[in-house]
Write a protein that holds these residues in place. Structure first.
Motif, PDB file in Angstrom:
ATOM      1  N   VAL A 203      32.514  70.122  15.543  1.00  0.00           N
ATOM      2  CA  VAL A 203      33.109  70.087  14.206  1.00  0.00           C
ATOM      3  C   VAL A 203      32.800  68.757  13.526  1.00  0.00           C
ATOM      4  O   VAL A 203      32.537  68.702  12.315  1.00  0.00           O
ATOM      5  CB  VAL A 203      34.633  70.327  14.295  1.00  0.00           C
ATOM      6  CG1 VAL A 203      35.304  70.094  12.948  1.00  0.00           C
ATOM      7  CG2 VAL A 203      34.916  71.729  14.793  1.00  0.00           C
ATOM      8  N   LEU A 204      32.825  67.659  14.297  1.00  0.00           N
ATOM      9  CA  LEU A 204      32.522  66.343  13.730  1.00  0.00           C
ATOM     10  C   LEU A 204      31.069  66.249  13.285  1.00  0.00           C
ATOM     11  O   LEU A 204      30.757  65.593  12.289  1.00  0.00           O
ATOM     12  CB  LEU A 204      32.820  65.245  14.761  1.00  0.00           C
ATOM     13  CG  LEU A 204      34.289  64.885  14.989  1.00  0.00           C
ATOM     14  CD1 LEU A 204      34.401  63.887  16.122  1.00  0.00           C
ATOM     15  CD2 LEU A 204      34.909  64.314  13.730  1.00  0.00           C
ATOM     16  N   ASP A 205      30.171  66.891  14.016  1.00  0.00           N
ATOM     17  CA  ASP A 205      28.740  66.781  13.711  1.00  0.00           C
ATOM     18  C   ASP A 205      28.256  67.832  12.718  1.00  0.00           C
ATOM     19  O   ASP A 205      27.202  67.665  12.118  1.00  0.00           O
ATOM     20  CB  ASP A 205      27.933  66.916  15.009  1.00  0.00           C
ATOM     21  CG  ASP A 205      28.258  65.820  16.006  1.00  0.00           C
ATOM     22  OD1 ASP A 205      28.665  64.730  15.563  1.00  0.00           O
ATOM     23  OD2 ASP A 205      28.122  66.050  17.221  1.00  0.00           O
ATOM     24  N   ARG A 206      29.038  68.912  12.556  1.00  0.00           N
ATOM     25  CA  ARG A 206      28.552  70.032  11.759  1.00  0.00           C
ATOM     26  C   ARG A 206      28.435  69.685  10.282  1.00  0.00           C
ATOM     27  O   ARG A 206      27.563  70.190   9.592  1.00  0.00           O
ATOM     28  CB  ARG A 206      29.488  71.229  11.945  1.00  0.00           C
ATOM     29  CG  ARG A 206      28.815  72.576  11.727  1.00  0.00           C
ATOM     30  CD  ARG A 206      29.781  73.692  12.041  1.00  0.00           C
ATOM     31  NE  ARG A 206      30.250  73.620  13.418  1.00  0.00           N
ATOM     32  CZ  ARG A 206      31.275  74.309  13.880  1.00  0.00           C
ATOM     33  NH1 ARG A 206      31.965  75.092  13.054  1.00  0.00           N
ATOM     34  NH2 ARG A 206      31.638  74.207  15.139  1.00  0.00           N
ATOM     35  N   ARG A 207      29.329  68.847   9.771  1.00  0.00           N
ATOM     36  CA  ARG A 207      29.288  68.476   8.352  1.00  0.00           C
ATOM     37  C   ARG A 207      29.208  66.962   8.223  1.00  0.00           C
ATOM     38  O   ARG A 207      30.087  66.304   7.685  1.00  0.00           O
ATOM     39  CB  ARG A 207      30.531  69.013   7.640  1.00  0.00           C
ATOM     40  CG  ARG A 207      30.614  70.519   7.545  1.00  0.00           C
ATOM     41  CD  ARG A 207      29.417  71.127   6.808  1.00  0.00           C
ATOM     42  NE  ARG A 207      29.297  70.625   5.460  1.00  0.00           N
ATOM     43  CZ  ARG A 207      29.870  71.208   4.404  1.00  0.00           C
ATOM     44  NH1 ARG A 207      30.580  72.305   4.569  1.00  0.00           N
ATOM     45  NH2 ARG A 207      29.702  70.727   3.203  1.00  0.00           N
ATOM     46  N   ALA A 208      28.121  66.394   8.722  1.00  0.00           N
ATOM     47  CA  ALA A 208      27.926  64.947   8.669  1.00  0.00           C
ATOM     48  C   ALA A 208      27.704  64.460   7.247  1.00  0.00           C
ATOM     49  O   ALA A 208      27.725  63.251   6.993  1.00  0.00           O
ATOM     50  CB  ALA A 208      26.740  64.550   9.555  1.00  0.00           C
ATOM     51  N   LEU A 218      39.330  67.254   8.929  1.00  0.00           N
ATOM     52  CA  LEU A 218      38.865  68.513   9.517  1.00  0.00           C
ATOM     53  C   LEU A 218      38.950  68.459  11.041  1.00  0.00           C
ATOM     54  O   LEU A 218      39.294  69.455  11.685  1.00  0.00           O
ATOM     55  CB  LEU A 218      37.421  68.791   9.081  1.00  0.00           C
ATOM     56  CG  LEU A 218      37.226  69.257   7.635  1.00  0.00           C
ATOM     57  CD1 LEU A 218      35.745  69.274   7.292  1.00  0.00           C
ATOM     58  CD2 LEU A 218      37.841  70.629   7.419  1.00  0.00           C
ATOM     59  N   ALA A 219      38.639  67.296  11.609  1.00  0.00           N
ATOM     60  CA  ALA A 219      38.718  67.158  13.068  1.00  0.00           C
ATOM     61  C   ALA A 219      40.159  67.290  13.551  1.00  0.00           C
ATOM     62  O   ALA A 219      40.417  67.898  14.599  1.00  0.00           O
ATOM     63  CB  ALA A 219      38.131  65.807  13.497  1.00  0.00           C
TER      64      ALA A 219
END
Length: 372
Positions: A203-208, A218-219
């Motif tokens: 989730v942290l990397d999906r919308r960098a 979101l996290a």
């Protein structure tokens, strides 16, 4: 278990995200050259731990937590008090390391309380890393087990299982926890924390491309939605605070997200709509920064007032050390002053009386003092 981000209503989220970012950055800049920064940070660890327990429905008294941390308990520590002390220790540990440590392999392994496989889900070993050492010889003629090879084999198994789960394949549940000796009577053996941790990290990397504070909100929402760990829901707040520090939003402190969440109604934090929950998390970050600024200004004024009382004192006076101790702890007791300043009980009482500290407990015995 899967957390879908989908299309975000940026016109609704960007305003709260900017206000939260502004408040957090203002607090961080205030702390850079602040003379009370170290004391403020120590105090916030205790306040955030108490707030973390409050959010999950447990009541922990601040003075009990301070005494537990100093190993000067007034009574047998409760389960809730022990968990609150764990929050304090993990926050200290996360802040004492490099910014990218908490979300790395070693950091996640330690902070989440998992075995060696937990953090490996997030950061697989690179090729050639961790080659087994040369055999040093066994006096009994039996080869030693290659523990490093076994660990990497288990990491590969976890990565394979996680990839299959995220791809939507049917994977049979585990019959026993991996790399873990926890009792099945207390933990659901089918609860795959490794896969859930991998999904949360994605989730942290999906919308960098999003702002760091919005990604942090979101996290937080994903942590509660995925239910990553069976025990220790508060760990998500510590990890997200470490993420904000890693991204440079709070480069000089660890945000007290639980303190901010304490000021947001539960109906908003656990709303049925994701957008409402994310906005609530953003508002909680802003409230945490606002509370931090108020506490910082209060400590700064208290420091100036206490230093006024130090004028004309001898160079060997222990009052400056007592001022530092009072600024770094929400409450102090005579035993704490005796231990830190190496004075007698009467000497500790005399020093406390000289500074004019307020007695906070209202008890005849086990009294504690602090700054009001």
């Amino acid at each position: 278990m899967s957390y879908e981000i989908g299309t975000l209503p940026l016109e609704t989220l960007i305003g709260p995200a900017m206000r939260a970012t502004e408040a957090l950055v203002r607090l961080d800049e205030r702390l850079v050259h602040s003379p009370v920064r170290d004391g403020w940070i120590e105090r916030t660890h205790f306040h955030d731990a108490v707030a973390a327990m409050w959010i999950v429905g447990d009541l922990v008294h601040l003075e009990d937590l301070v005494f537990r941390d100093e190993e000067m308990d007034l009574r047998t520590p409760t389960h809730e008090l022990t968990r609150a002390q764990m929050v304090v220790r993990k926050r200290r540990r996360a802040l004492s390391q490099a910014r990218d440590w908490a979300l790395g392999r070693e950091g996640l392994r330690e902070l989440s309380g998992r075995g060696g496989t937990a953090a490996a889900v997030l950061e697989p070993a690179r090729e050639g890393e961790g080659a087994p050492a040369a055999d040093s010889g066994d006096p009994w003629g039996e080869p030693e087990p290659d523990q490093l090879a076994e660990e990497f084999a288990e990491i590969d198994a976890v990565l394979s299982r996680s990839s299959r789960l995220l791809a939507g394949e049917a994977v049979p549940p585990r019959t026993a926890p991996q790399g873990d000796e926890r009792l099945g009577i207390l933990y659901d053996l089918d609860w795959d924390e490794d896969a859930r941790l991998a999904e949360w990290r994605q989730v942290l990397d999906r919308r960098a491309d999003l702002p760091a504070v919005l990604r942090a909100a979101l996290a937080l929402d994903a942590w509660h939605d995925i239910e990553v760990l069976q025990r220790g829901d508060w760990i998500g707040g510590v990890l997200v605070a470490a993420f904000l520090r890693q991204e440079g939003v709070t480069a000089h402190h660890l945000a007290c997200l639980h303190v901010g969440a304490q000021k947001i109604p539960r109906e908003r934090r656990r709303s049925g709509g994701r957008t409402e929950r994310v906005v609530a998390h953003l508002d909680a970050m802003r409230e945490a920064a606002a509370a931090g600024l108020k506490e910082h200004d209060r400590l700064l004024l208290a420091k100036e007032r206490l230093e006024f009382l130090l004028r004309g004192r001898r160079a060997s006076s222990k009052l400056p050390k007592l001022v530092g101790l009072v600024l770094s702890r929400p409450v102090v007791s005579t035993s704490m002053v005796q231990d830190k300043l190496k004075v007698t009980r009467q000497g500790a009482l005399d020093l406390i009386g000289t500074l004019g500290l307020r007695e906070l407990t209202g008890r005849g015995s086990y009294r504690a003092w602090g700054i009001v």
